[in-house]
Scaffold this motif. Structure first.
Motif, PDB file in Angstrom:
ATOM      1  N   ASN A  48      65.838  93.536  32.329  1.00  0.00           N
ATOM      2  CA  ASN A  48      67.206  93.686  31.812  1.00  0.00           C
ATOM      3  C   ASN A  48      68.146  92.727  32.547  1.00  0.00           C
ATOM      4  O   ASN A  48      67.716  91.978  33.423  1.00  0.00           O
ATOM      5  N   CYS A  86      71.927  98.006  28.937  1.00  0.00           N
ATOM      6  CA  CYS A  86      71.164  97.873  30.186  1.00  0.00           C
ATOM      7  C   CYS A  86      70.950  99.240  30.813  1.00  0.00           C
ATOM      8  O   CYS A  86      71.917  99.946  31.126  1.00  0.00           O
ATOM      9  N   GLN A  92      69.599 101.320  26.702  1.00  0.00           N
ATOM     10  CA  GLN A  92      68.474 100.385  26.545  1.00  0.00           C
ATOM     11  C   GLN A  92      67.203 101.161  26.226  1.00  0.00           C
ATOM     12  O   GLN A  92      66.798 102.041  26.995  1.00  0.00           O
TER      13      GLN A  92
END
Ligand code: AMP
Ligand code: ZN
Length: 112
Positions: A48, A86, A92
């Motif tokens: 990420n 993220c 995410q």
């Protein structure tokens, strides 16, 4: 590694490819949230945005250059949104760095 986006890069999983070069791949999101919704990913597996090393920062600027070029080609003159989720609270769900590009309608703000 069991990563769906690495599998897409390796052509083990099909995708709707929009653009590809040595460093990045761009393909349509299978669950589009706007009339235009594509993802841009580095070919290198990076988890990420917090895991990007100084040496790999060049990939990030390349990603934004590619987004600019595709936006020109698709005439996204009314605007677009670039999203990077993220981590768990960031929403995410695929742990391979990716940027969403959404366009084609007026987008609400703030996101949920
Ligand atoms: P995120 O929630 O930010 O991690 O986004 C992951 C995105 O990947 C979601 O919008 C999914 O719809 C999308 N996605 C998951 N699997 C695939 C796939 N095989 N091809 C294209 N998009 C996918
Ligand atoms: Zn990966």
């Amino acid at each position: 590694m069991d990563c769906i986006f690495c599998k897409i890069i390796n052509n083990e999983v099909p995708s709707d490819k929009i653009y590809e070069d040595e460093q990045v791949l761009v393909f349509g999101d299978t669950n589009p949230q706007a009339p235009v919704h594509f993802l841009i990913i580095p070919k290198k597996h990076i988890k990420n945005i917090r895991e990007v090393s100084k040496d790999d920062l060049q990939i990030i600027s390349h990603i934004f250059d590619v987004i600019q070029n595709i936006s020109d080609k698709l005439n996204l003159d009314d605007g677009l949104r670039i999203v990077n989720n993220c981590g768990e609270n960031g929403g995410q769900t695929v742990n391979h760095l990716h940027f969403h590009v959404l366009a084609g309608r007026a987008l609400g703000w703030p996101p949920g």
